[in-house]
Design a protein around this motif. Structure first.
Motif, short mmCIF file in Angstrom:
data_model
loop_
_atom_site.label_atom_id
_atom_site.label_comp_id
_atom_site.label_asym_id
_atom_site.label_seq_id
_atom_site.Cartn_x
_atom_site.Cartn_y
_atom_site.Cartn_z
N GLU A 1 0.82 -1.21 0.00
CA GLU A 1 0.00 0.00 0.00
C GLU A 1 0.85 1.25 0.00
O GLU A 1 2.00 1.24 0.45
CB GLU A 1 -1.01 0.00 1.16
N GLY A 2 0.26 2.33 -0.54
CA GLY A 2 0.98 3.59 -0.59
C GLY A 2 1.91 3.73 -1.79
O GLY A 2 2.67 4.69 -1.87
N TYR A 3 1.86 2.76 -2.70
CA TYR A 3 2.69 2.85 -3.91
C TYR A 3 1.83 3.38 -5.07
O TYR A 3 0.80 2.77 -5.40
CB TYR A 3 3.21 1.47 -4.31
N GLU A 4 2.27 4.44 -5.70
CA GLU A 4 1.56 4.94 -6.88
C GLU A 4 1.43 3.84 -7.94
O GLU A 4 0.43 3.77 -8.64
CB GLU A 4 2.33 6.14 -7.47
N LEU A 5 2.42 2.96 -8.02
CA LEU A 5 2.41 1.96 -9.08
C LEU A 5 1.30 0.92 -8.92
O LEU A 5 1.03 0.14 -9.84
CB LEU A 5 3.76 1.26 -9.22
N ARG B 1 2.12 -5.86 -18.17
CA ARG B 1 2.15 -4.69 -17.27
C ARG B 1 2.02 -5.15 -15.82
O ARG B 1 2.69 -4.62 -14.94
CB ARG B 1 1.01 -3.74 -17.64
N GLU C 1 -7.48 2.69 -8.60
CA GLU C 1 -7.51 4.10 -8.99
C GLU C 1 -6.64 4.99 -8.11
O GLU C 1 -6.47 6.17 -8.39
CB GLU C 1 -8.96 4.63 -8.95
N THR C 2 -6.15 4.45 -7.00
CA THR C 2 -5.40 5.30 -6.07
C THR C 2 -4.36 4.48 -5.31
O THR C 2 -4.53 3.27 -5.11
CB THR C 2 -6.35 5.98 -5.06
N HIS C 3 -3.29 5.16 -4.88
CA HIS C 3 -2.28 4.51 -4.05
C HIS C 3 -2.83 4.21 -2.65
O HIS C 3 -2.19 3.50 -1.89
CB HIS C 3 -1.05 5.42 -3.94
N PHE D 1 8.26 -4.79 -9.75
CA PHE D 1 8.65 -3.50 -9.16
C PHE D 1 8.35 -3.48 -7.67
O PHE D 1 9.19 -3.11 -6.85
CB PHE D 1 7.88 -2.39 -9.89
N LYS E 1 -1.56 1.56 -9.22
CA LYS E 1 -2.52 1.94 -10.25
C LYS E 1 -2.27 1.22 -11.58
O LYS E 1 -3.09 1.32 -12.50
CB LYS E 1 -2.51 3.45 -10.44
N ALA E 2 -1.16 0.50 -11.69
CA ALA E 2 -0.92 -0.28 -12.90
C ALA E 2 -1.85 -1.48 -13.00
O ALA E 2 -1.99 -2.08 -14.07
CB ALA E 2 0.54 -0.76 -12.94
N GLU F 1 5.41 -6.57 -14.68
CA GLU F 1 6.35 -5.47 -14.40
C GLU F 1 6.00 -4.77 -13.09
O GLU F 1 6.89 -4.43 -12.31
CB GLU F 1 6.29 -4.42 -15.51
N ALA F 2 4.72 -4.53 -12.87
CA ALA F 2 4.31 -3.81 -11.67
C ALA F 2 4.58 -4.66 -10.42
O ALA F 2 5.07 -4.15 -9.41
CB ALA F 2 2.83 -3.44 -11.76
N CYS G 1 10.99 -3.24 -4.55
CA CYS G 1 10.86 -2.17 -3.54
C CYS G 1 10.85 -2.78 -2.14
O CYS G 1 11.53 -2.29 -1.23
CB CYS G 1 9.58 -1.38 -3.74
#
Lengths: 208, 208, 208, 208
Positions: D120-124, D188, D132-134, D195, D126-127, D191-192, D199
């Motif tokens: 949680e809290g990752y912009e990614l 996608r 719709e939100t981090h 990622f 949204k991939a 990859e997400a 992290c």
């Protein structure tokens, strides 16, 4: 006498392996040496000191199973006897790759003397010939480094006579030896072992 | 006067070295500078501030052994005197590479003032000219960074007069200098040093 | 009205930047957005949701300085106002790049609320326009992430009005914004910041 | 009966996916398997044991939704039922990718039995389709590895019937499964997730 076309075919497989292994960073700074079997009495092997990502015609020579040059003025790798020990010991081995990755080097220095690396619970263990389940144990011994290759060759031979199913070994501070029936098998073993080495090191970083 | 064809040949070796070193991530963000000897009195060196992965015709100039431009309006790297100090000191040096990798930068900041990096027990030490066994010690001094290049050049000259067999040095928070008889030797030294730096950092992560 | 050839030129610089940044792993999974100035009133910017390593004709649209589409039915990135805030604030900015690397993301989550990243003693700080020595301090603020881009744009504008010499900012758990007079300058800033982020994280791993 | 041209199109998407995923190091040593939907009753899937970076004509076969070969003498991956469970469960799934990265493998071994990974809290985030939100939570369950694929397929089916919005799962010591409406969506997602895995591991290294 050996078949020259067969030499050319296995030499090409060595050149291509070098391009791949250097590209992965596993054979830096002219380190490493590679070989492949031509026939029951002849081996193609990299000439000493060449850039492994740029191997070309003339960089792969022929030796016999005692490591003596055949029809060549070139000097084979100083570690030639480590290759021939494997070809002598295992008649179905078709290729031997020796690489020098950072991970193999670091791990080989971290393993205490007299201990070995043991991998279990990894699905990727199935990449090794004869392994059918992650519920097996793959063991990689670590030999002490020495510039006396004859002695080291003898040590490795003795260990693998007793552990013929294991796929490779490390030399401390030095690198990896692995082999396979074909060059493709051997490259798969390098990839699988490097994968396991990296998994182990990443885990050790998180749980020191 | 220098031979222009010889300039073109060594300039090409610099352009190719840049493509390789930038590709490895060792010369980011227009950092780094590279040089190669044209003859006993002339050096080819990168023009200040160029993208090292995209060096082109016009990005390599000529200087004399005092660092003065020869037949050129370009400005040589601010660190030119670090190169010329090496060419003056070692008549058989043919190429000097200065790189800026993450690992070299981090390590150079971790070494306490007055200490140096020492590598031993690595087979890859044999990549350096004159090293025949892993049972040797390769030492890499770390100089304090300064924008006063004249002073730094003098410090490095004094250190290497006393340690002519060592293959390179670090500048704190800045990067690596290494050299060799040919560009190929010099690139091998960069690869070997970067390998050792990474081994050291990976080990420190596991055993902080 | 804007010059269409000028649009085509800057759009090409955006496509090439995407190929580079995706290749480095800094724009994964259709994340990131890039822009470049066409003239004092028009900006070329990536269309929302495209694969940044495979940008093609039609993936770069035109907006005005308020972020409204010009001669286009496409939807610009949700973060368009973060770009236009910079073009409005800094008339000599020619390109803005927003990237999503692992290192930027992790670092942005590690910095405590209200603190910023400060880099000093790195030679590579000289990669930023106007920095002449490693004895300077480069500061990178970290803004809290939000889906309310208007508010965030205002916060960044206020911070950079007071700190116009600083080269970029992070959004927590999200990524990096940086800019430059030309696309080449801007790419140099991304490389230099990613270099510093990695140095910082490697150091933290060794000295947690 | 299925449309052969449609088979050729999805087979090509699998070959290209393999080249990409192998290139990233996420499918080493002939590990992994990939599939894509041809129509409501037919799936194209990689033949067992092939090199995923070198897939060629003949390396992608057709199966029905029960995992039985259709018009083929080849042996599908041992894990075929993990693919068909997803196609049966989710009629809009068009592609399934199973990968074996170091990070996925290590993380899957670090998560305690009975727990799952939560991001949680990752912009990614949204991939992922539908996020719709981090300020959301993406959860990735970790199933115990087994060579009994039928049982595992049942476990995964039950979990995803209750958590249809989650984008993937791990098998301990083994790898990742993820899917998407199209192959592009599925790539996608890989990859997400990779990622996010990286992290998480980088963060754990800094804050063990």
């Amino acid at each position: 006498m050996f078949d020259v076309n067969q030499y050319a075919v296995v030499a090409e497989s060595i050149v291509n392996a070098g391009r791949f292994l250097y590209g992965r960073g596993w054979s830096p700074a002219t380190s490493s040496n590679y070989s492949a079997r031509i026939d029951s009495g002849h081996i193609a092997i990299t000439v000493s000191g060449r850039h492994k990502g740029q191997l070309a015609a003339g960089d792969v020579m022929v030796i016999d199973l005692q490591g003596r040059p055949v029809q060549s003025e070139c000097r084979a790798s100083a570690e030639t006897l480590l290759h021939t020990a494997l070809y002598q010991e295992f008649p179905d081995v078709g290729a031997v790759l020796h690489t020098h990755s950072v991970n193999a080097t670091v791990l080989s220095r971290l393993v205490p003397a007299g201990e070995l690396l043991a991998f279990e619970g990894y699905e990727l263990q199935k990449a090794f010939d004869g392994v059918e389940t992650h519920e097996s144990v793959v063991t990689i011994p670590v030999f002490e480094n020495t510039q006396n290759i004859e002695t080291l060759a003898e040590e490795t031979r003795e260990w693998f006579m007793e552990h013929p199913a294991q796929p490779g070994y490390l030399i401390r501070g030095h690198g990896l030896y692995t082999w396979g029936k074909t060059m493709a098998d051997c490259l798969r073993h390098v990839e699988a072992l490097e994968f396991l080495f990296e998994c182990e090191l990443v885990t050790m970083r998180v749980r020191p």
